[in-house]
Design an enzyme around this catalytic site. Structure first.
Site: not given
Length: 425
Positions: A31, A26-27, A34, A29, A49, A144
């Site tokens: 970090f 899904l994503g 996900v 980064g 995550k 955020d």
């Protein structure tokens, strides 16, 4: 775990209670990733995550503490993502959430104008105000709020139903974090830019920026850095021709007050005329724009679906259309209406009323003489405050607290170089 381990389709993760198969990413980064996964124990799809770096794992555990705290207070009633479980898999830390749909930024990109109508914006703002009001009561600052952290539950079957996600920068004692850099740049409040003390009002500022972006299709403050963010000033006041738009600009003005003490609170947003639709009482329902919000046309099926969503998704879980709870539900926040002092209230002690039982203000009805165009004096106080702010020389706070994957200026984002029609560089 081997260094070459990748979270990819078909990969397996294991906790003490279940195995998970990665279906797709899904994503991604700095970090970690996900992914949507199939949970074998329940045969349902969930979002996980997966955090890889040690520094990010510490942040993830802090996020988990806040998620646990909110879940004990029934945060799922208040449009906040459901946290299910966390587990360590080898050197990876995994947090399991309910699976949601696309984020608000992706939803806006599906529109040719990248904007929404007011009847679509209203339920989204209301749901986010409910979420922020909950956070305000439990003394948590999200820190955020942005379109990417607002998820559509199901943009096809439940249009406009949203939930707030990503509490990676959330804090529950904001006084200890003064001077830290929070919030994504486009949605960063003046007090964070100046390194001042802050509270939940920074999230209201972000919500104001998002509301303006949904309305115009453009980022409100597309600054490339913190100094650039201070260079924007108000231009000519926009002209509107009906009460609903006037009410929207009034709410926008109050959410974007530079002085946090003057900024509207989440509970006041829920009582605003735009949300209660009290400005549509009386003769104003004869206006052509208002008629379009109530009428159903066979050749505008999309608008019909969205109108249904506007009336249905605006009601929190367990709440009836009349504003109360259903007979088989109890107020999920009973016992948590504690008194608390807030700086934006001038230090006065205010008693929180139950979130789902607030009394709405009776706004003055809108005059039907809308044939004569009216000029809304858009945020004169904000203009004065901005001008004062621009005359100050301020050092950028040296103390930083930002996500490891945060970009200085996400210039690739659509619309970041365009200016909103009521602002000029």
């Amino acid at each position: 775990m081997p260094d070459n381990f990748q979270v990819e389709e078909g990969a397996m993760l294991y906790s003490k209670s279940s195995a998970y198969e990665v279906q797709y990413l899904l994503g991604r980064g700095s970090f970690g990733e996900v992914a949507q996964c199939r949970k074998f124990a329940t045969n349902e799809n969930v979002a996980i995550k997966v955090i890889r770096s040690r520094h990010s794992i510490e942040d993830a555990k802090s996020e988990e503490d806040i998620l646990k705290q909110m879940k004990l207070l029934n945060s799922h009633f208040f449009n906040i993502v459901v946290w299910n479980y966390s587990f360590q898999y080898k050197e990876r830390y995994c947090i399991e959430f309910e699976k949601l749909d696309i984020n608000l930024h992706e939803f806006l990109q599906k529109r040719s104008s990248m904007s929404l109508k007011l009847k679509e914006i209203r339920p989204i703002v209301q749901q986010l105000a409910i979420a922020l009001d909950f956070l305000d009561v439990v003394d948590i600052v999200h820190g955020d709020l942005k379109p990417e952290n607002i998820m559509m539950v199901d943009h096809v079957r439940q249009p406009l139903k949203v939930k707030l996600i990503d509490f990676g920068l959330a804090v529950n004692n904001s006084a200890q974090h003064t001077g830290e850099t929070m919030q994504t740049l486009y949605y960063r409040s003046p007090e964070i830019l100046l390194g001042n003390e802050f509270n939940g009002a920074i999230d209201v500022w972000s919500l104001g920026c998002i509301a303006a972006e949904m309305f115009t299709g453009n980022v409100l403050f597309p600054g490339s850095d913190e100094y650039d963010m201070k260079s924007y000033k108000l231009s000519d006041n926009p002209k509107v021709c009906d009460c609903e738009h006037e009410s929207f600009f009034d709410l926008l003005t109050k959410m974007l007050m530079v002085d946090a003490a003057d900024r509207i609170t989440p509970s006041q947003i829920l009582e605003h005329a735009l949300i209660t639709m009290s400005q549509l009482s009386g003769d104003s329902k004869s206006c052509s724009h208002v008629k379009s919000c109530f009428s159903q046309s066979s050749d505008e099926e999309e608008d019909d679906d969205l109108e249904v969503a506007s009336s249905s998704t605006a009601i929190p879980a367990g709440q009836t259309e009349s504003g109360g709870l259903s007979s088989d539900e109890h107020t999920p926040f009973a016992g948590h209406t504690a008194e608390k002092k807030r700086k934006r209230d001038g230090g006065k002690t205010t008693k929180k009323t139950p979130l789902l039982k607030r009394k709405r203000d009776q706004a003055k009805p809108c005059s039907s003489s809308a044939k004569k165009r009216k000029t809304v004096h858009f945020n004169e106080n904000l203009e004065d405050s901005v001008n004062k702010l621009l005359n100050k020389t301020v050092e950028v706070p040296s103390k930083k607290r930002k996500r490891a994957d945060e970009e200085t200026c996400p210039e690739e984002r659509s619309g970041c170089k365009r200016r909103v029609n009521f602002f000029s560089p």
